[in-house]
Every structure is written in structure tokens, then in C-alpha cells.
Write an enzyme that holds these catalytic residues in place. Sequence first.
Site, PDB file in Angstrom:
ATOM      1  N   HIS A  12      16.613  37.463 -14.258  1.00  0.00           N
ATOM      2  CA  HIS A  12      16.007  38.716 -13.799  1.00  0.00           C
ATOM      3  C   HIS A  12      16.476  39.934 -14.611  1.00  0.00           C
ATOM      4  O   HIS A  12      15.664  40.692 -15.136  1.00  0.00           O
ATOM      5  CB  HIS A  12      16.312  38.965 -12.320  1.00  0.00           C
ATOM      6  CG  HIS A  12      15.856  37.862 -11.408  1.00  0.00           C
ATOM      7  ND1 HIS A  12      14.780  37.059 -11.691  1.00  0.00           N
ATOM      8  CD2 HIS A  12      16.332  37.422 -10.207  1.00  0.00           C
ATOM      9  CE1 HIS A  12      14.609  36.183 -10.703  1.00  0.00           C
ATOM     10  NE2 HIS A  12      15.548  36.375  -9.800  1.00  0.00           N
ATOM     11  N   GLU A  52      22.785  43.174  -3.487  1.00  0.00           N
ATOM     12  CA  GLU A  52      22.234  42.752  -2.200  1.00  0.00           C
ATOM     13  C   GLU A  52      23.286  42.983  -1.131  1.00  0.00           C
ATOM     14  O   GLU A  52      24.480  42.787  -1.387  1.00  0.00           O
ATOM     15  CB  GLU A  52      21.870  41.258  -2.226  1.00  0.00           C
ATOM     16  CG  GLU A  52      20.509  41.009  -2.852  1.00  0.00           C
ATOM     17  CD  GLU A  52      20.084  39.540  -2.873  1.00  0.00           C
ATOM     18  OE1 GLU A  52      18.888  39.291  -3.030  1.00  0.00           O
ATOM     19  OE2 GLU A  52      20.943  38.653  -2.739  1.00  0.00           O
ATOM     20  N   ALA A  76       7.963  28.467  -0.181  1.00  0.00           N
ATOM     21  CA  ALA A  76       6.536  28.335   0.122  1.00  0.00           C
ATOM     22  C   ALA A  76       6.188  29.182   1.339  1.00  0.00           C
ATOM     23  O   ALA A  76       5.209  29.934   1.335  1.00  0.00           O
ATOM     24  CB  ALA A  76       6.199  26.867   0.359  1.00  0.00           C
ATOM     25  N   SER A 130       6.757  22.429   2.416  1.00  0.00           N
ATOM     26  CA  SER A 130       7.529  22.540   3.653  1.00  0.00           C
ATOM     27  C   SER A 130       8.746  23.456   3.472  1.00  0.00           C
ATOM     28  O   SER A 130       9.465  23.730   4.430  1.00  0.00           O
ATOM     29  CB  SER A 130       8.023  21.139   4.049  1.00  0.00           C
ATOM     30  OG  SER A 130       8.755  20.587   2.960  1.00  0.00           O
TER      31      SER A 130
HETATM   32  P1  NDP Z   1      13.920  24.120  -0.552  1.00  0.00           P
HETATM   33  O1  NDP Z   1      15.324  23.628  -0.621  1.00  0.00           O
HETATM   34  O2  NDP Z   1      13.435  24.683   0.735  1.00  0.00           O
HETATM   35  O3  NDP Z   1      13.015  22.892  -1.041  1.00  0.00           O
HETATM   36  C1  NDP Z   1      11.591  22.886  -1.017  1.00  0.00           C
HETATM   37  C2  NDP Z   1      11.133  21.527  -0.505  1.00  0.00           C
HETATM   38  O4  NDP Z   1      11.509  20.534  -1.449  1.00  0.00           O
HETATM   39  C3  NDP Z   1      11.775  21.128   0.796  1.00  0.00           C
HETATM   40  O5  NDP Z   1      11.032  21.605   1.905  1.00  0.00           O
HETATM   41  C4  NDP Z   1      11.790  19.630   0.710  1.00  0.00           C
HETATM   42  O6  NDP Z   1      10.529  19.138   1.162  1.00  0.00           O
HETATM   43  C5  NDP Z   1      11.899  19.349  -0.764  1.00  0.00           C
HETATM   44  N1  NDP Z   1      13.287  19.049  -1.134  1.00  0.00           N
HETATM   45  C6  NDP Z   1      14.384  19.785  -0.924  1.00  0.00           C
HETATM   46  N2  NDP Z   1      15.478  19.186  -1.409  1.00  0.00           N
HETATM   47  C7  NDP Z   1      15.066  18.042  -1.974  1.00  0.00           C
HETATM   48  C8  NDP Z   1      15.715  16.997  -2.662  1.00  0.00           C
HETATM   49  N3  NDP Z   1      17.022  17.020  -2.885  1.00  0.00           N
HETATM   50  N4  NDP Z   1      14.974  15.957  -3.113  1.00  0.00           N
HETATM   51  C9  NDP Z   1      13.660  15.940  -2.901  1.00  0.00           C
HETATM   52  N5  NDP Z   1      12.986  16.921  -2.247  1.00  0.00           N
HETATM   53  C10 NDP Z   1      13.669  17.951  -1.793  1.00  0.00           C
HETATM   54  O7  NDP Z   1      13.720  25.116  -1.743  1.00  0.00           O
HETATM   55  P2  NDP Z   1      13.097  26.555  -1.748  1.00  0.00           P
HETATM   56  O8  NDP Z   1      11.779  26.534  -1.066  1.00  0.00           O
HETATM   57  O9  NDP Z   1      14.124  27.518  -1.293  1.00  0.00           O
HETATM   58  O10 NDP Z   1      12.908  26.807  -3.312  1.00  0.00           O
HETATM   59  C11 NDP Z   1      11.987  26.075  -4.093  1.00  0.00           C
HETATM   60  C12 NDP Z   1      12.252  26.360  -5.551  1.00  0.00           C
HETATM   61  O11 NDP Z   1      12.160  27.753  -5.775  1.00  0.00           O
HETATM   62  C13 NDP Z   1      13.638  25.954  -6.034  1.00  0.00           C
HETATM   63  O12 NDP Z   1      13.547  25.588  -7.375  1.00  0.00           O
HETATM   64  C14 NDP Z   1      14.433  27.253  -5.896  1.00  0.00           C
HETATM   65  O13 NDP Z   1      15.525  27.266  -6.761  1.00  0.00           O
HETATM   66  C15 NDP Z   1      13.380  28.259  -6.285  1.00  0.00           C
HETATM   67  N6  NDP Z   1      13.604  29.590  -5.742  1.00  0.00           N
HETATM   68  C16 NDP Z   1      13.719  29.781  -4.387  1.00  0.00           C
HETATM   69  C17 NDP Z   1      13.896  31.045  -3.884  1.00  0.00           C
HETATM   70  C18 NDP Z   1      13.981  31.295  -2.413  1.00  0.00           C
HETATM   71  O14 NDP Z   1      14.067  32.469  -2.032  1.00  0.00           O
HETATM   72  N7  NDP Z   1      13.931  30.289  -1.569  1.00  0.00           N
HETATM   73  C19 NDP Z   1      13.962  32.237  -4.775  1.00  0.00           C
HETATM   74  C20 NDP Z   1      13.786  31.924  -6.168  1.00  0.00           C
HETATM   75  C21 NDP Z   1      13.624  30.638  -6.616  1.00  0.00           C
HETATM   76  P3  NDP Z   1      10.299  17.721   1.824  1.00  0.00           P
HETATM   77  O15 NDP Z   1      11.610  17.252   2.344  1.00  0.00           O
HETATM   78  O16 NDP Z   1       9.279  17.981   2.882  1.00  0.00           O
HETATM   79  O17 NDP Z   1       9.773  16.908   0.708  1.00  0.00           O
HETATM   80  C1  BG6 Z   2      16.190  34.961  -6.485  1.00  0.00           C
HETATM   81  C2  BG6 Z   2      17.623  34.571  -6.350  1.00  0.00           C
HETATM   82  O1  BG6 Z   2      15.714  34.621  -7.758  1.00  0.00           O
HETATM   83  O2  BG6 Z   2      16.054  36.351  -6.296  1.00  0.00           O
HETATM   84  C3  BG6 Z   2      18.178  35.021  -5.007  1.00  0.00           C
HETATM   85  O3  BG6 Z   2      17.734  33.169  -6.451  1.00  0.00           O
HETATM   86  C4  BG6 Z   2      17.920  36.493  -4.779  1.00  0.00           C
HETATM   87  O4  BG6 Z   2      19.563  34.761  -4.940  1.00  0.00           O
HETATM   88  C5  BG6 Z   2      16.461  36.816  -5.017  1.00  0.00           C
HETATM   89  O5  BG6 Z   2      18.277  36.809  -3.447  1.00  0.00           O
HETATM   90  C6  BG6 Z   2      16.214  38.310  -4.956  1.00  0.00           C
HETATM   91  O6  BG6 Z   2      14.847  38.554  -5.007  1.00  0.00           O
HETATM   92  P1  BG6 Z   2      14.245  39.871  -4.370  1.00  0.00           P
HETATM   93  O7  BG6 Z   2      12.834  39.859  -4.807  1.00  0.00           O
HETATM   94  O8  BG6 Z   2      14.408  39.734  -2.886  1.00  0.00           O
HETATM   95  O9  BG6 Z   2      15.042  40.996  -4.901  1.00  0.00           O
END
Ligand code: NDP
Ligand code: BG6
Length: 513
Positions: A268, A244, A45, A41
Site C-alpha cells: 500500500h 489504525e 467477500a 464464505s
Molecule cells: P478467509 O480466511 O476468510 O478465507 C476465505 C475463504 O477461504 C474461507 O471462507 C474459507 O472458505 C477458505 N479458506 C480459508 N482458509 C483456508 C485454507 N487454509 N485452505 C482452504 N481454504 C481456506 O480470508 P479473507 O476473506 O479474510 O481474505 C481472502 C484473501 O484476501 C486473502 O488472500 C487475504 O489475505 C486477502 N485480504 C483480506 C483482507 C480482509 O480484510 N479480510 C484485506 C486484504 C486482503 P471455505 O472453508 O468455505 O472453503
Molecule cells: C489490508 C491489510 O490490506 O488493509 C489490513 O491486510 C489493513 O491489515 C487493511 O487493516 C486496511 O485497509 P483500509 O482500506 O481499511 O484502510
Amino acid sequence: PSKNVENGGLFGLSSEEYGHAIGLDASERESTVSITVVGASGDLAKKKIFPALFALYYEGCLPKHFTIFGYARSKMTDAELRTMVSKTLTCRIDKSENCSEKMEQFLKRCFYHSGQYDSEENFAELDKKLKEHEGGRLPNRLFYLSIPPNIFIDVVKSASQSGSSKDGWTRVIVEKPFGRDSQSSAALTRGLKQYLEEDQIFRIDHYLGKELVENLSILRFSNLVFEPLWSRQYIRNVQLIFSEDFGTEGRGGYFDNYGIIRDIMQNHLLQILALFAMETPVSMDAEDIRNEKVKVLRSMKPLQLEDVVIGQYKSHTRGGVTYPGYIDDKTVPKGSLTPTFAAAALFIDNARWDGVPFLMKAGKALHTRRTEIRVQFRHVPGNLYKRSFGTDLDRATNELVIRVQPNEAIYLKINNKIPGLGMRLDRSNLNLLYASRYSKEIPDAYERLLLDAIEGERRLFIRSDELDAAWELFTPLLKELEEKKIAPELYPYGSRGPVGAHYLAANYNVRWG
Ligand code: NDP
Ligand code: BG6
């Protein structure tokens, strides 16, 4: 044997009963791959993982039998997941083609299961559904942990308790951040290794999946002209720049706990540095490459506070528009000292790179978005044309630029005679602009990495000793910055960042490119 075999679990299947019932051993059975996106969610993803899986499907890169499951706590039906995913898919591979039919086919292979991250029971239900889809084929399973890292262990623990398996592989992709420092990273690794073998853990650093980062080794090792110059003898400095043109919009809560050094530099940029600086590996096999990378990381000098500049963006009004400062974000604690910008000078203490500054710069809310590697070469000894450059001899040195993004390009700055009867020189570029040279769309980093994980190719994933070495380099500095509460230099949103970065570079006679 992998741990899933010993422990049993969703991380393996009781496929034995199916295979044996139909009288086939593992090598004869058709196989299937189930990809479970844990945290389906969430932002990543939607933004990256589902679109990358669709691109792989569109390109015919996914195996004949595959199923995609989303798993998260949010309540959703299969149909609702499909609606959510469909909004994220585009026909970017070939914009002229109508790919709606392919999208339909892809979405039919996507399912959803709602559950808690620490519930063995909920993962057992998922296991049951996966088995139904696997239908007795050799079951291979890929789990993508797209969730906050504090729940990684809950998930692998709960998932490893249900069912049992003797065949098929199970791999788990884990997203960064892998801890906040050496200690927490080691604890995370220990936790994961209670349930998984190292070769089942795929630590993703999506920069390693970027086309021009992947190309670094080709550039170096398959062209005679670069490798001989790749050392302190010819290279004056190397710059690794990440910038950025937007702030932490919406991710302030996450970011404040990490800061730019942990978010970008420790992973990175350091990964790019290791690939750039490593010795020639014995082969292009994953272990040979990772062995060389880890040697570079372990040869690096500990980072000194005086070799680092930190900054934080502040609000700025331009053209009647006010851009918010970092601490204006409601999810950021008042008075936060978390850096959104950092510049650092790093050194590799080995024969090839002794004394060559590797300057890193990473920042959010700067004037431009770009990621580049810039290699500045030394002066030409006894340059016959030095008069043409006045007193500023630096202007005459060659520079190789690898522009990772956007507008991917590799160009070499050379000195050239301006055509005409006079003798005037200028700086020109030998330019390989990807958009002009290659008509095909460049794949997203996540496509390459997901495909590699499915194929069991570990070259672009981080091994645990690499991770340890990376944290060892940055942990003392991070501790010192935090213990001494060093205040970041403020810079306006949309600017070039703190002036301190220029002084830092000047200490090493470097001018940022
Ligand atoms: P989210 O904060 O959107 O979390 C993903 C899902 O995890 C949520 O939809 C929620 O689903 C569940 N969730 C969030 N917080 C909690 C909590 N405190 N306890 C339990 N479940 C929780 O994260 P992202 O999708 O942004 O990122 C996922 C991973 O990827 C992280 O480790 C992040 O650091 C890493 N990442 C993200 C990037 C990005 O661009 N978004 C870039 C690089 C790395 P539900 O409530 O439905 O269970
Ligand atoms: C992620 C960082 O790993 O990379 C973000 O958590 C950053 O802060 C992102 O914005 C940058 O990725 P890209 O592929 O858009 O340059």
C-alpha cells in the site's frame, strides 16, 4: 492468444457451440459477464466484494447481462448465500433512498456452488452452471480469488481444465499477499503464468482504488502550481503514514506470518510512493503509468537496517478498559517478534529525488486511524518574516497534506497574517475538505477496482515487474530482521507508537506530521 484458449478450461467457455449454432460471430453476439467469487464464505467477500458488486449494480455500472457466483467449500444453497449476502448490503450510496427493491433484484442474480479448491470435477460443475446462465451470449468471466494465497494455484489449475473456449475474455483478480519475499512471489507468478497470461492477472492493491490516491496524478499533472515544486529543489521530505486504532483482532493467524512491513509497507505505502514520485507518464494508459512506477521502484536504494524501526503493541489499560497486546491473541505464537509497527527512511536515487527522505510509518493499535501523505517543503530562502517564528524555522515551512482517509481532504499549510493592526503571523490551511465540497458519497476502493477489472482497465493493478521490484527492495531487510531476530520495541495499545520512530526521523531532521 490467452492461455485459456490454448489450455481450454473454465477460464474460457465452449461457447462456440452456442454462438455458432445461432449463426453469430463474437462481434455480433450480446455479451455477458459472470463474476465468480472464490472464497465467497470468507471475511473479505462479505465485507467488501459483495457490497461493492451491489454498489456497482445500484449505480447501473454492471452490464445488462451479469451473474454472480459464490464458490467455496462451505455447504450453502443459493438461498443461503443470498441471506448471507443480504446481511452485508447497505443503501450507503443514497441513504435517503429505499434500495430494498434493488437489493432483491441484485440477490436474484447471485448463486452459489460448493466445491473443493483443487477439484477439476467441482470446477467443471461450476462451468456447467455458468454456461446455463450465459445462455449462448458472448461469455466473459471474472474470477476473484478471495482465498489464502497458498491455494491460488490449485484454483487456477483446476479451473483451467474443464471446457474450452475461443471467445470472450477471462480475468482473474488475485488478492494480496503476493508471496512473502522475492522468491515466493516469483514462484507464485510462475505458477499463475502456467495457466494464465500476464494480462489476465489482476493483482489488486486496494489502496490504488482509494479516491485520493487516484487523485494524486490529477493533482500533480493538471495543476500548474504543484508539478514545478515536485522535486528535491523544493521538497524537504515526504511522509507516508498509515495508522489504525485497532489491533490485529481476529486476523492474528494471518498477520503473524507477514507482519506490518509485508502487510502495509511493501504494497500500500510503496504503491502510493511510486505514484507520488514517478515522472510524467507518456499518457494515462496503464502501461505508460506502470512503466514510470516501476522506474521509481528500481531507482530506490536498498533499505538499511539502521533506517528502520520496528515495534509491537502491548496490553494497555485506559479508563478501566484493558486493551490486549498483540501476543495476547490466541492465534499468535507465544514470544512472536512480528512487528505490528514499522517506520523506515527510503531514498530514490534519481535526479529528481536525490537526498530527499521518504519516511514511511505504518502501525496497528495506535492512537488514531488515518492514512496521509505529508509533503514538507523547504525553508523560504532569506525569509523576511523569520523573526515571527522564533528559532523554530521548521514551523514556517509549507506543508501539503493529502488525507487519504478518514475525512478525505487536501490542505496546504501556509503562513498568513493575523488580521489586525499588528504584524503577527500564524499558520493557516488552504483546505479542500471533500465532505464539504462534494455531496456525493465516495465509492469504496473495491467498487472502482472491480469495475476496472470488468472493463479491462489495468492502470490500478500491479504488473509483475512492479511486484518484483517491490520485493527486491524489502526482501533483504526482512531477511536480516528475521535472521537476527531483532526484537520490536514495545508500545502501549492506543499510543503513538515506539519512540524510536522519532529518533529515526530526527536523523534526517524530520518531525512526523
Ligand atoms: P478467509 O480466511 O476468510 O478465507 C476465505 C475463504 O477461504 C474461507 O471462507 C474459507 O472458505 C477458505 N479458506 C480459508 N482458509 C483456508 C485454507 N487454509 N485452505 C482452504 N481454504 C481456506 O480470508 P479473507 O476473506 O479474510 O481474505 C481472502 C484473501 O484476501 C486473502 O488472500 C487475504 O489475505 C486477502 N485480504 C483480506 C483482507 C480482509 O480484510 N479480510 C484485506 C486484504 C486482503 P471455505 O472453508 O468455505 O472453503
Ligand atoms: C489490508 C491489510 O490490506 O488493509 C489490513 O491486510 C489493513 O491489515 C487493511 O487493516 C486496511 O485497509 P483500509 O482500506 O481499511 O484502510
